[in-house]
Motif scaffolding. Structure first.
Motif, short mmCIF file in Angstrom:
data_model
loop_
_atom_site.label_atom_id
_atom_site.label_comp_id
_atom_site.label_asym_id
_atom_site.label_seq_id
_atom_site.Cartn_x
_atom_site.Cartn_y
_atom_site.Cartn_z
N PRO A 132 0.84 -1.20 0.00
CA PRO A 132 0.00 0.00 0.00
C PRO A 132 0.87 1.24 0.00
CG PRO A 132 -0.03 -1.07 2.17
CD PRO A 132 0.70 -1.98 1.22
N SER A 133 0.47 2.21 -0.81
CA SER A 133 1.25 3.44 -0.92
C SER A 133 0.90 4.37 0.23
CB SER A 133 0.94 4.12 -2.26
OG SER A 133 1.58 5.37 -2.30
N ALA A 134 1.89 4.73 1.04
CA ALA A 134 1.66 5.62 2.17
C ALA A 134 2.43 6.91 2.02
CB ALA A 134 2.06 4.91 3.46
N PRO A 140 0.56 4.93 11.66
CA PRO A 140 0.43 5.52 12.99
C PRO A 140 0.62 4.45 14.06
CG PRO A 140 -1.71 5.29 11.96
CD PRO A 140 -0.70 4.93 10.93
N PRO A 141 1.01 4.86 15.25
CA PRO A 141 1.16 3.88 16.32
C PRO A 141 -0.18 3.31 16.73
CG PRO A 141 1.47 6.11 17.15
CD PRO A 141 1.35 6.19 15.68
N GLY A 147 -6.58 10.52 10.88
CA GLY A 147 -7.04 11.79 10.34
C GLY A 147 -5.85 12.68 10.11
N SER A 148 -6.12 13.95 9.86
CA SER A 148 -5.01 14.87 9.58
C SER A 148 -4.32 15.26 10.88
CB SER A 148 -5.54 16.10 8.85
OG SER A 148 -6.43 16.80 9.72
N PRO A 149 -3.04 15.45 10.84
CA PRO A 149 -2.33 15.87 12.04
C PRO A 149 -2.73 17.28 12.44
CG PRO A 149 -0.85 15.86 10.17
CD PRO A 149 -2.16 15.29 9.70
N GLN A 150 -2.82 17.51 13.77
CA GLN A 150 -3.22 18.82 14.26
C GLN A 150 -2.10 19.41 15.08
OE1 GLN A 150 -6.80 18.30 16.50
NE2 GLN A 150 -8.11 18.33 14.70
#
Length: 193
Positions: A132-134, A140-141, A147-150
């Motif tokens: 899978p392309s990441a 993530p742990p 979701g998007s990082p905040q």
């Protein structure tokens, strides 16, 4: 003073500083030993057994003004006899290895071996395994929200009203307005003229 190594024996030579003439020499066949002994109450003084060519000997005291020089003298003798000990151990090892028959670890004619390397799975005929392309990022742990990082500063949206015109000549500071802004008092600071 010079320390010279000849085979397994070290020679301490006491020479005249200007002419280089030999005053006395002390053959040292082991250290520590009777040829050189450190004084018990100081690290800068030694007793050295000097000997002439006829076999006559005498004990003299040798002192160093600097501790570094006495340390170098001590270490030079220790290093020489460490080398002598290693050389004798190498000679013993070579003697024991030469008396034993050499091992023949080569393959005999017609001899084969089989090597098993763990759990290797054969690749399917369809090609390489697709990943899978990441975008080059690590997953993530476990237990992390997706979701998007905040940013830690983006906790609540805030609004702030600014006057349409600023009066830089007024000496009266504006009244602070209560907001939920994380910057707090920085927005309500008076203007400096």
């Amino acid at each position: 003073m010079k320390i010279i190594s000849k085979g397994k024996v070290a020679f301490i030579k006491l020479q005249d500083k200007n002419s280089g003439e030999l005053f006395a020499q002390a053959p040292v066949d082991q250290y520590p030993g009777c040829a050189v002994e450190a004084v018990t109450d100081s690290s800068r003084y030694f007793v050295v057994r000097i000997q002439d060519d006829n076999g006559r000997h005498a004990f003299i005291g040798v002192g160093f003004a600097d501790r570094g020089d006495s340390f170098d003298f001590n270490v030079a003798l220790q290093d020489h006899f460490k080398w002598v000990k290693q050389e004798s151990e190498f000679a013993k090892q070579e003697a024991t290895q030469s008396s034993a028959p050499p091992l023949d670890l080569g393959f005999k004619e017609g001899q084969t071996i089989k090597i098993s390397i763990g759990n290797i799975k054969k690749k399917e005929a369809g090609g390489a395994k697709s990943r899978p392309s990441a975008g080059g990022l690590l997953p993530p742990p476990p237990g992390a929200k997706t979701g998007s990082p905040q940013s830690p500063f983006d906790t609540q949206p805030t609004t702030m009203t600014l006057p349409s015109t600023l009066d830089l000549d007024s000496s009266a500071p504006a009244a602070p307005q209560p907001t939920a802004d994380i910057w707090g008092d920085f927005t309500s600071a008076p203007a400096v003229s």
